[in-house]
Design an enzyme around this catalytic site. Structure first.
Site, PDB file in Angstrom:
ATOM      1  N   GLU A 262       0.811  -1.171  -0.217  1.00 50.98           N
ATOM      2  CA  GLU A 262       0.130   0.164   0.044  1.00 50.98           C
ATOM      3  C   GLU A 262       0.921   1.263   0.003  1.00 50.98           C
ATOM      4  OE1 GLU A 262      -2.001   2.838   0.803  1.00 50.98           O
ATOM      5  OE2 GLU A 262      -2.274   2.284   2.877  1.00 50.98           O
ATOM      6  N   CYS A 296      -1.813   8.812   2.281  1.00 47.67           N
ATOM      7  CA  CYS A 296      -1.740   8.421   1.057  1.00 47.67           C
ATOM      8  C   CYS A 296      -2.855   8.630   0.057  1.00 47.67           C
ATOM      9  CB  CYS A 296      -1.400   6.811   1.160  1.00 47.67           C
ATOM     10  SG  CYS A 296      -2.625   5.855   1.874  1.00 47.67           S
TER      11      CYS A 296
HETATM   12  C1  UN1 Z   1      -2.992   5.931   4.605  1.00 46.29           C
HETATM   13  O1  UN1 Z   1      -2.831   7.162   4.529  1.00 46.29           O
HETATM   14  O2  UN1 Z   1      -1.986   5.369   4.610  1.00 46.29           O
HETATM   15  O3  UN1 Z   1      -8.974   6.678   3.131  1.00 46.29           O
HETATM   16  C2  UN1 Z   1      -4.260   5.199   4.728  1.00 46.29           C
HETATM   17  C3  UN1 Z   1      -8.165   7.298   4.055  1.00 46.29           C
HETATM   18  C4  UN1 Z   1      -8.167   6.526   5.313  1.00 46.29           C
HETATM   19  C5  UN1 Z   1      -6.682   5.571   5.323  1.00 46.29           C
HETATM   20  C6  UN1 Z   1      -5.461   6.108   4.718  1.00 46.29           C
HETATM   21  N1  UN1 Z   1      -9.073   5.917   5.927  1.00 46.29           N
HETATM   22  O4  UN1 Z   1      -7.814   8.427   3.860  1.00 46.29           O
END
Ligand code: UN1
Length: 517
Positions: A262, A296
């Site tokens: 991820e 992310c």
């Molecule tokens: C991340 O930034 O690694 O969808 C995960 C989202 C959160 C998860 C982010 N539920 O922004």
């Protein structure tokens, strides 16, 4: 600080746990945890040594067959109890996450909620580890699939979601019958220790052995590297940058281990001429400045149709002007600090690159000084007008910088811009036009793992599969059928007849000695 006491945290702590037991921490080197909120060093954590690693792995190896032997719904019951306990600690844990990472308290609480939600989800999923049954081409044969526990799963998490990403992985792995070894980011170790202490009580209460949920806080080059090359670990789930992900994929790949990657996103939101700006503007601002741009899923590129470009620009400049930056534990503030000084350097470098490559800073661009704290990690949320071909726009900069990009013509032009970067995590369209929306969702539409309509790019619910394509790594975590990656898949053919027909009609006849004469 009350929340540290409420979580039973001490000034100096061991960074290695086998679930219920903490390893002695004398003589270990320390990580000093300091908060980007006020610059205070608030805990010291003793790092795991190579010998600690071996101890943890040995416990995990012993625990796996025991945990695997528990029926999945019974494993779900343990996860249910973890969810209940997390509810009791939601406020202090959410506060700690906010203090340790600098994200607003609301987001810290939301992160704990995300783990509670995945626990609830896993209670049901534990009763639904379905395999498919299909038809055999041979008479009196049955063909079906089943899923078995995989083994020891390594979970390597990033600083920005120090608890939720562990939750998505560890709770799913747990109901699947796997034991987990968690290496959190050294930038957010205290939140991990707090969670480990919370779940330890559940494990003890149920008389469970050591080794089901382990924690290893240590360096990337010692502990991290070991997890990648260890053949006892069939699956490594890694959350982090694209560059680190490439190394993870190679090292685990060499030994033919499985990975769930991820990695970074460079997420775009399209605002078409048919967008409802009352929805779009707040979605853009939350998507770009939430977690100080360190998700992310953060909105990094805003692709705006020429007909409403000036309007959107005006609204955004006004909205950015009203944002309050400061202590994220105070409700009035929209954005806290970046995680550390290095992140501020990356921000500063990106702002320079935007200007050098021909962009215009419409808002922000500066490091904030003279706040009431000694922290040097606060920056301005930044809005920049750029062209999509600038090299800086193709990169994921983990900071609150939003690129405003104009497009002309039809929706296919916006989709081309959406898809032109290497990363493929999240995307969104704001439009009320059916044709535009369906084109964006079609096979010739967004190439990302997440495609949202009239909501922002971040803030995914746990029920969907979470992850992205291309350089984002292709892994899926959390909901839907993501659980399958944490299990060993087996195809079974059973012959209940009295002959041995071969598939594809192949004839293979053996005449035994006695039959020939
Ligand atoms: C991340 O930034 O690694 O969808 C995960 C989202 C959160 C998860 C982010 N539920 O922004």
């Amino acid at each position: 600080m009350n929340f540290l006491d409420a979580l039973y945290l001490e000034k100096t702590m061991s960074g290695t746990s086998t679930g219920t037991k903490w390893l002695a921490h004398k003589g270990r080197r320390k990580i000093i945890a300091s908060s980007p909120v006020d610059g205070e060093a608030f805990a010291g954590i003793h790092k795991a040594t190579p010998a600690d690693y071996e101890h943890v792995m040995a416990q995990a190896e012993v625990a796996f067959p025991l945990w695997r032997a528990l029926p999945a719904p019974k494993r779900g019951e343990i996860v249910r109890q973890i969810g209940l306990r997390l509810r009791d600690f939601k406020l202090p844990l959410g506060t700690l996450i906010s203090y340790e990472t600098g994200k607003p308290l609301q987001e810290g609480l939301g992160e704990v909620q995300e783990v509670i939600d995945i626990c609830d989800y896993c209670v049901g999923q534990a009763r639904m580890l379905y395999g498919m049954t299909t038809v055999s081409e041979r008479p009196d044969h049955r063909l079906f699939e089943q899923y078995h526990p995989l083994g020891i799963v390594a979970i390597i998490t990033a600083f920005n979601f120090p608890v939720a990403v562990w939750g998505w992985n560890a709770m799913i792995a747990a109901i699947c019958g796997d034991v987990t070894v968690w290496k959190p980011s050294s930038k957010a170790p205290v939140s991990a220790i707090a969670v480990q202490k919370i779940i330890a009580r559940v494990l003890e209460h149920n008389g469970l052995p050591e080794g089901i949920f382990s924690l290893l806080i240590g360096d990337r080059n010692t502990i991290g590297e070991k997890l990648l090359i260890d053949r006892r670990i069939p699956l490594v789930s890694f959350t982090g940058s694209v560059d680190s992900g490439r190394i993870v994929a190679q090292k685990v790949g060499v030994r033919l281990g499985k990975t769930i990657l991820e990695l970074g996103g460079n997420n775009a939101m399209i605002i078409t001429e048919h967008a409802d700006l009352r929805l779009a503007i707040p979605a853009v601002v939350f998507g770009a400045v939430g977690t100080a741009g360190q998700r992310c899923t953060t909105t990094r590129r805003l692709l705006v149709h020429g007909s409403c470009y000036d309007d959107v620009k005006k609204h955004l400049c006004r909205a950015y002007g009203s944002l309050k930056i400061g202590n994220p534990l105070l409700e009035a503030n929209h954005m806290g600090p970046l995680i550390d000084k290095d992140a501020v350097k990356v921000f500063r470098k990106a702002v320079k690159a935007i200007i050098n490559q021909g962009g215009t800073i419409l808002f922000g661009g500066n490091i904030l000084k003279n706040l009431e704290y000694s922290s040097v990690c606060y920056v301005e949320p930044t809005l920049a007008e750029v062209e999509s071909h600038y090299p800086i726009v193709r990169k994921e900069t983990f900071a609150p910088i939003l690129y405003l990009i104009r497009y002309e013509g039809g929706i296919e032009n916006a989709i081309a811009l959406n898809n032109q970067v290497d990363q493929g995590l999240a995307s969104a369209i704001f439009s009320t036009n059916h044709n535009q929306i369906e084109t964006f969702l079609s096979a010739r539409g967004s190439d990302c793992g997440i495609a949202n309509v009239n909501i922002g790019t971040s803030g995914a619910e746990i029920g969907g599969a979470f992850g992205g394509e291309k350089d984002t790594g292709g892994g899926r975590e959390s909901g839907s059928d993501s659980w399958k990656a944490y299990m060993r898949r087996q195809t079974v053919t059973v012959n209940y007849g009295s002959s041995l027909p071969l598939a594809q009609g192949i004839k293979f006849v053996i005449q035994e000695e006695g039959e020939r004469s």
